[in-house]
Design a protein around this motif. Structure first.
Motif, PDB file in Angstrom:
ATOM      1  N   LEU A 143      21.436  17.974  46.641  1.00 46.49           N
ATOM      2  CA  LEU A 143      22.134  17.173  47.646  1.00 46.49           C
ATOM      3  C   LEU A 143      23.184  17.994  48.396  1.00 46.49           C
ATOM      4  CD1 LEU A 143      22.612  13.873  45.639  1.00 46.49           C
ATOM      5  CD2 LEU A 143      21.287  14.127  47.740  1.00 46.49           C
ATOM      6  N   LEU A 144      23.761  18.978  47.717  1.00 44.30           N
ATOM      7  CA  LEU A 144      24.852  19.754  48.317  1.00 44.30           C
ATOM      8  C   LEU A 144      24.392  20.995  49.076  1.00 44.30           C
ATOM      9  CD1 LEU A 144      27.567  19.743  45.514  1.00 44.30           C
ATOM     10  CD2 LEU A 144      27.228  18.126  47.380  1.00 44.30           C
ATOM     11  N   ILE A 145      23.248  21.534  48.727  1.00 41.47           N
ATOM     12  CA  ILE A 145      22.862  22.863  49.207  1.00 41.47           C
ATOM     13  C   ILE A 145      22.891  22.993  50.735  1.00 41.47           C
ATOM     14  CG2 ILE A 145      20.346  22.545  49.271  1.00 41.47           C
ATOM     15  CD1 ILE A 145      22.185  25.573  47.783  1.00 41.47           C
ATOM     16  N   ASP A 146      22.414  21.973  51.449  1.00 42.62           N
ATOM     17  CA  ASP A 146      22.406  22.065  52.917  1.00 42.62           C
ATOM     18  C   ASP A 146      23.782  21.842  53.535  1.00 42.62           C
ATOM     19  OD1 ASP A 146      19.691  22.611  52.948  1.00 42.62           O
ATOM     20  OD2 ASP A 146      19.116  20.510  53.245  1.00 42.62           O
ATOM     21  N   TRP A 147      24.719  21.357  52.736  1.00 43.96           N
ATOM     22  CA  TRP A 147      26.043  21.012  53.252  1.00 43.96           C
ATOM     23  C   TRP A 147      27.133  21.927  52.717  1.00 43.96           C
ATOM     24  CZ3 TRP A 147      26.090  17.597  57.083  1.00 43.96           C
ATOM     25  CH2 TRP A 147      24.966  16.782  57.224  1.00 43.96           C
ATOM     26  N   GLN A 148      26.765  22.946  51.967  1.00 43.22           N
ATOM     27  CA  GLN A 148      27.784  23.749  51.291  1.00 43.22           C
ATOM     28  C   GLN A 148      28.761  24.431  52.241  1.00 43.22           C
ATOM     29  OE1 GLN A 148      26.529  27.299  49.170  1.00 43.22           O
ATOM     30  NE2 GLN A 148      24.500  27.116  50.094  1.00 43.22           N
ATOM     31  N   ASP A 149      28.342  24.763  53.439  1.00 37.64           N
ATOM     32  CA  ASP A 149      29.261  25.425  54.365  1.00 37.64           C
ATOM     33  C   ASP A 149      30.325  24.492  54.926  1.00 37.64           C
ATOM     34  OD1 ASP A 149      28.090  27.923  54.077  1.00 37.64           O
ATOM     35  OD2 ASP A 149      26.633  27.551  55.671  1.00 37.64           O
ATOM     36  N   THR A 150      30.131  23.198  54.727  1.00 36.69           N
ATOM     37  CA  THR A 150      31.122  22.247  55.224  1.00 36.69           C
ATOM     38  C   THR A 150      31.877  21.554  54.094  1.00 36.69           C
ATOM     39  OG1 THR A 150      29.359  20.609  55.438  1.00 36.69           O
ATOM     40  CG2 THR A 150      29.981  21.804  57.429  1.00 36.69           C
ATOM     41  N   LEU A 151      31.674  21.992  52.862  1.00 36.68           N
ATOM     42  CA  LEU A 151      32.410  21.418  51.733  1.00 36.68           C
ATOM     43  C   LEU A 151      33.807  22.017  51.663  1.00 36.68           C
ATOM     44  CD1 LEU A 151      29.944  21.204  48.738  1.00 36.68           C
ATOM     45  CD2 LEU A 151      31.278  19.351  49.717  1.00 36.68           C
ATOM     46  N   SER A 152      34.793  21.157  51.558  1.00 35.98           N
ATOM     47  CA  SER A 152      36.177  21.598  51.435  1.00 35.98           C
ATOM     48  C   SER A 152      36.612  21.601  49.973  1.00 35.98           C
ATOM     49  CB  SER A 152      37.088  20.681  52.251  1.00 35.98           C
ATOM     50  OG  SER A 152      38.427  21.030  52.068  1.00 35.98           O
ATOM     51  N   THR A 153      36.453  20.456  49.308  1.00 40.36           N
ATOM     52  CA  THR A 153      36.931  20.279  47.936  1.00 40.36           C
ATOM     53  C   THR A 153      35.917  19.487  47.123  1.00 40.36           C
ATOM     54  OG1 THR A 153      39.251  20.304  48.625  1.00 40.36           O
ATOM     55  CG2 THR A 153      38.782  19.255  46.530  1.00 40.36           C
ATOM     56  N   ILE A 154      35.766  19.850  45.862  1.00 40.11           N
ATOM     57  CA  ILE A 154      34.995  19.055  44.917  1.00 40.11           C
ATOM     58  C   ILE A 154      35.958  18.645  43.810  1.00 40.11           C
ATOM     59  CG2 ILE A 154      33.079  18.978  43.276  1.00 40.11           C
ATOM     60  CD1 ILE A 154      31.698  21.165  44.916  1.00 40.11           C
ATOM     61  N   GLY A 155      36.190  17.344  43.710  1.00 39.70           N
ATOM     62  CA  GLY A 155      37.037  16.814  42.644  1.00 39.70           C
ATOM     63  C   GLY A 155      36.171  16.458  41.447  1.00 39.70           C
ATOM     64  N   CYS A 156      36.589  16.865  40.260  1.00 42.48           N
ATOM     65  CA  CYS A 156      35.809  16.637  39.036  1.00 42.48           C
ATOM     66  C   CYS A 156      36.543  15.703  38.093  1.00 42.48           C
ATOM     67  CB  CYS A 156      35.557  17.957  38.317  1.00 42.48           C
ATOM     68  SG  CYS A 156      34.549  19.099  39.256  1.00 42.48           S
ATOM     69  N   GLY A 157      35.790  14.780  37.530  1.00 48.17           N
ATOM     70  CA  GLY A 157      36.333  13.881  36.520  1.00 48.17           C
ATOM     71  C   GLY A 157      36.523  14.613  35.202  1.00 48.17           C
ATOM     72  N   PRO A 158      37.344  14.063  34.312  1.00 47.00           N
ATOM     73  CA  PRO A 158      37.655  14.735  33.049  1.00 47.00           C
ATOM     74  C   PRO A 158      36.457  14.897  32.119  1.00 47.00           C
ATOM     75  CG  PRO A 158      38.636  12.549  33.112  1.00 47.00           C
ATOM     76  CD  PRO A 158      38.076  12.805  34.472  1.00 47.00           C
ATOM     77  N   THR A 159      35.431  14.070  32.284  1.00 46.88           N
ATOM     78  CA  THR A 159      34.260  14.170  31.402  1.00 46.88           C
ATOM     79  C   THR A 159      33.145  15.023  31.995  1.00 46.88           C
ATOM     80  OG1 THR A 159      33.329  12.128  32.316  1.00 46.88           O
ATOM     81  CG2 THR A 159      34.726  11.932  30.347  1.00 46.88           C
ATOM     82  N   VAL A 160      33.362  15.554  33.188  1.00 43.90           N
ATOM     83  CA  VAL A 160      32.323  16.355  33.851  1.00 43.90           C
ATOM     84  C   VAL A 160      32.441  17.803  33.396  1.00 43.90           C
ATOM     85  CG1 VAL A 160      31.474  17.198  36.075  1.00 43.90           C
ATOM     86  CG2 VAL A 160      32.243  14.827  35.854  1.00 43.90           C
ATOM     87  N   ASP A 161      31.376  18.320  32.818  1.00 47.02           N
ATOM     88  CA  ASP A 161      31.339  19.733  32.414  1.00 47.02           C
ATOM     89  C   ASP A 161      31.060  20.565  33.663  1.00 47.02           C
ATOM     90  OD1 ASP A 161      30.694  22.304  31.523  1.00 47.02           O
ATOM     91  OD2 ASP A 161      29.776  21.542  29.673  1.00 47.02           O
ATOM     92  N   ARG A 162      32.084  21.223  34.172  1.00 43.55           N
ATOM     93  CA  ARG A 162      31.963  21.972  35.428  1.00 43.55           C
ATOM     94  C   ARG A 162      30.928  23.085  35.338  1.00 43.55           C
ATOM     95  NH1 ARG A 162      38.230  22.388  37.578  1.00 43.55           N
ATOM     96  NH2 ARG A 162      38.698  20.187  37.261  1.00 43.55           N
ATOM     97  N   ASP A 163      30.803  23.708  34.168  1.00 45.57           N
ATOM     98  CA  ASP A 163      29.829  24.789  34.011  1.00 45.57           C
ATOM     99  C   ASP A 163      28.399  24.294  34.198  1.00 45.57           C
ATOM    100  OD1 ASP A 163      31.814  26.665  33.516  1.00 45.57           O
ATOM    101  OD2 ASP A 163      31.760  26.316  31.349  1.00 45.57           O
ATOM    102  N   ILE A 164      28.166  23.040  33.886  1.00 42.98           N
ATOM    103  CA  ILE A 164      26.826  22.468  34.006  1.00 42.98           C
ATOM    104  C   ILE A 164      26.612  21.813  35.372  1.00 42.98           C
ATOM    105  CG2 ILE A 164      25.286  20.658  33.107  1.00 42.98           C
ATOM    106  CD1 ILE A 164      26.496  21.229  30.331  1.00 42.98           C
ATOM    107  N   TRP A 165      27.596  21.055  35.838  1.00 40.56           N
ATOM    108  CA  TRP A 165      27.403  20.204  37.010  1.00 40.56           C
ATOM    109  C   TRP A 165      27.764  20.835  38.349  1.00 40.56           C
ATOM    110  CZ3 TRP A 165      24.818  15.756  37.541  1.00 40.56           C
ATOM    111  CH2 TRP A 165      24.419  15.124  36.368  1.00 40.56           C
TER     112      TRP A 165
END
Length: 194
Positions: free
Chosen positions: A130-152
């Motif tokens: 979902l993000l790949i085509d929009w990555q150049d326009t992404l500013s910030t990704i906020g992550c919830g406390p239960t989200v494993d950043r290394d995986i997601w």
């Protein structure tokens, strides 16, 4: 113009932290999440998020909305009502705000004043696609406390800012804005923001 997103679980704490990011600047800041992706039960998150926004509305009411946003608000709600129990709205004479749940194919990468879209994602691969085509326009990704950043969080060449939900619009100064320093002189000697 860049936009921001959040990826969270379906807990009440996740909902509260995302709600804080939505209420700040009435979703008008480029660090506000335009879509909240949920790795748990999206409908449960939508209900919790609506509840938290309703509570925050008591102390931080929604400001004025541009009347030109009316057609886009109606379009977004129209996409959501196609699925049962996917719309959680509050309406007054001249204001509409709340939470809508949309399927991934209807992601819309623009913010509306306190009308946030929740989208369920079932795997890190789906999220990355979902993000790949929009990555150049992404500013910030906020992550919830239960989200494993290394995986997601996928590896993106644009290097968006990654932070905790509840802090997407904060701190107001010494941080990167769309990948560049907001206040270069302040950040020059602070390597934690580079």
């Amino acid at each position: 113009h860049r936009f921001s997103i959040a990826i969270v679980g379906d807990s009440q704490e996740d909902a509260l932290q995302v709600a804080k990011d939505i209420v700040a600047y009435d979703s008008r800041g480029c660090m506000a999440p335009v879509v909240v992706f949920c790795i748990g039960k999206a409908n449960h998150l939508a209900i919790q998020l609506h509840k938290m926004l309703k509570e925050l509305e008591m102390s931080n009411p929604l400001g004025t909305s541009d009347p030109y946003l009316g057609p886009e608000i109606r379009r977004r709600i129209g996409l959501a009502v196609q699925s049962q129990d996917s719309v959680h709205l509050e309406r007054t004479l001249n204001k509409t705000w709340g939470v809508i749940q949309l399927p991934p194919k209807h992601c819309t990468w623009t913010a509306l004043p306190r009308l946030v879209s929740v989208v369920g994602v079932s795997s890190p691969e789906e999220f990355a696609n979902l993000l790949i085509d929009w990555q150049d326009t992404l500013s910030t990704i906020g992550c919830g406390p239960t989200v494993d950043r290394d995986i997601w969080i996928p590896t993106l060449h644009s290097k968006p800012r990654i932070c905790n939900v509840g802090a997407m619009q904060f701190p107001p100064f010494t941080r990167l804005h769309d990948g560049i320093p907001m206040w270069p002189d302040v950040l020059k000697n602070n390597s934690s923001f580079e």
